[in-house]
Design a protein around this motif. Structure first.
Motif, PDB file in Angstrom:
ATOM      1  N   ASP A  12    -124.052  88.586  -3.381  1.00  0.00           N
ATOM      2  CA  ASP A  12    -122.880  88.615  -4.265  1.00  0.00           C
ATOM      3  C   ASP A  12    -121.749  87.761  -3.704  1.00  0.00           C
ATOM      4  O   ASP A  12    -121.073  87.042  -4.444  1.00  0.00           O
ATOM      5  CB  ASP A  12    -122.392  90.055  -4.480  1.00  0.00           C
ATOM      6  N   GLN A  15    -122.662  84.128  -4.167  1.00  0.00           N
ATOM      7  CA  GLN A  15    -122.499  83.760  -5.567  1.00  0.00           C
ATOM      8  C   GLN A  15    -121.014  83.569  -5.903  1.00  0.00           C
ATOM      9  O   GLN A  15    -120.643  82.616  -6.582  1.00  0.00           O
ATOM     10  CB  GLN A  15    -123.107  84.835  -6.472  1.00  0.00           C
ATOM     11  N   ASP A  16    -120.170  84.439  -5.413  1.00  0.00           N
ATOM     12  CA  ASP A  16    -118.730  84.319  -5.663  1.00  0.00           C
ATOM     13  C   ASP A  16    -118.174  83.028  -5.067  1.00  0.00           C
ATOM     14  O   ASP A  16    -117.345  82.361  -5.694  1.00  0.00           O
ATOM     15  CB  ASP A  16    -117.977  85.527  -5.080  1.00  0.00           C
ATOM     16  N   LYS A  17    -118.611  82.675  -3.869  1.00  0.00           N
ATOM     17  CA  LYS A  17    -118.142  81.442  -3.223  1.00  0.00           C
ATOM     18  C   LYS A  17    -118.589  80.201  -4.008  1.00  0.00           C
ATOM     19  O   LYS A  17    -117.830  79.248  -4.173  1.00  0.00           O
ATOM     20  CB  LYS A  17    -118.642  81.345  -1.777  1.00  0.00           C
ATOM     21  N   LEU A  19    -119.335  80.080  -7.253  1.00  0.00           N
ATOM     22  CA  LEU A  19    -118.577  80.064  -8.507  1.00  0.00           C
ATOM     23  C   LEU A  19    -117.135  79.605  -8.278  1.00  0.00           C
ATOM     24  O   LEU A  19    -116.577  78.855  -9.079  1.00  0.00           O
ATOM     25  CB  LEU A  19    -118.593  81.437  -9.168  1.00  0.00           C
ATOM     26  N   GLN A  20    -116.537  80.032  -7.174  1.00  0.00           N
ATOM     27  CA  GLN A  20    -115.179  79.628  -6.853  1.00  0.00           C
ATOM     28  C   GLN A  20    -115.115  78.110  -6.620  1.00  0.00           C
ATOM     29  O   GLN A  20    -114.195  77.438  -7.077  1.00  0.00           O
ATOM     30  CB  GLN A  20    -114.690  80.378  -5.611  1.00  0.00           C
ATOM     31  N   GLY A  21    -116.097  77.568  -5.924  1.00  0.00           N
ATOM     32  CA  GLY A  21    -116.148  76.124  -5.679  1.00  0.00           C
ATOM     33  C   GLY A  21    -116.333  75.339  -6.969  1.00  0.00           C
ATOM     34  O   GLY A  21    -115.671  74.321  -7.195  1.00  0.00           O
ATOM     35  N   LYS A  23    -115.504  76.373  -9.987  1.00  0.00           N
ATOM     36  CA  LYS A  23    -114.276  76.530 -10.769  1.00  0.00           C
ATOM     37  C   LYS A  23    -113.192  75.578 -10.266  1.00  0.00           C
ATOM     38  O   LYS A  23    -112.497  74.944 -11.063  1.00  0.00           O
ATOM     39  CB  LYS A  23    -113.781  77.972 -10.710  1.00  0.00           C
ATOM     40  N   THR A  24    -113.063  75.425  -8.973  1.00  0.00           N
ATOM     41  CA  THR A  24    -112.077  74.511  -8.401  1.00  0.00           C
ATOM     42  C   THR A  24    -112.367  73.079  -8.840  1.00  0.00           C
ATOM     43  O   THR A  24    -111.462  72.345  -9.225  1.00  0.00           O
ATOM     44  CB  THR A  24    -112.078  74.615  -6.866  1.00  0.00           C
ATOM     45  N   GLN A  25    -113.640  72.687  -8.785  1.00  0.00           N
ATOM     46  CA  GLN A  25    -114.017  71.336  -9.201  1.00  0.00           C
ATOM     47  C   GLN A  25    -113.741  71.123 -10.689  1.00  0.00           C
ATOM     48  O   GLN A  25    -113.257  70.066 -11.093  1.00  0.00           O
ATOM     49  CB  GLN A  25    -115.502  71.076  -8.898  1.00  0.00           C
ATOM     50  N   ASP A  27    -111.473  72.678 -12.526  1.00  0.00           N
ATOM     51  CA  ASP A  27    -110.017  72.621 -12.706  1.00  0.00           C
ATOM     52  C   ASP A  27    -109.482  71.238 -12.350  1.00  0.00           C
ATOM     53  O   ASP A  27    -108.628  70.689 -13.052  1.00  0.00           O
ATOM     54  CB  ASP A  27    -109.315  73.693 -11.868  1.00  0.00           C
TER      55      ASP A  27
END
Length: 92
Positions: A12, A15-17, A19-21, A23-25, A27
Motif C-alpha cells: 500500500d 502504491q501510494d508513493k 501514485l504521488q509521483g 500525480k506530481t508529473q 500536475d
C-alpha cells in the motif's frame, strides 16, 4: 534480469508513493501543456472584412507575399493565425 527488494515498505505504501509521483508529473504537465488548436481558415471575403480592406487589396497583398494563401479546388483560403501574424507593430 534484475531483482528489486523493498525493505520496510508495504504494498500500500509503495502504491501510494507511485501514485504521488504520477500525480506530481501530471500536475507539472498541466501547467505547461498547451493543446494544439486546429487551424482556422478564412475566405478572401472574411480576410477583407477582418482587416477592413477591399478584395483588391487582399489580392495585391497575396501577390506581394504580405499574405500567404492556400488553395483547394479553385478556392483560396488564409490561415487566421498567419493573417494576424502579418500585422506588424508600427514605431511612431
Amino acid at each position: 534480469m534484475k531483482t528489486v527488494q523493498f525493505i520496510q515498505t508495504t504494498p500500500d505504501l509503495l502504491q501510494d508513493k507511485i501514485l504521488q509521483g504520477v500525480k506530481t508529473q501530471l500536475d507539472d504537465l498541466k501547467k505547461t501543456f498547451q493543446p494544439k488548436e486546429p487551424n482556422e481558415y478564412l475566405t478572401r471575403n472574411e480576410v477583407a472584412e477582418m482587416l477592413k480592406i477591399d478584395l483588391s487589396t487582399v489580392h495585391n497583398w497575396t501577390k506581394s507575399s504580405k499574405l500567404r494563401s492556400y488553395g483547394i479546388g479553385g478556392r483560396v483560403y488564409y490561415k487566421r493565425a498567419e493573417v494576424e501574424e502579418s500585422i506588424v507593430e508600427l514605431n511612431n
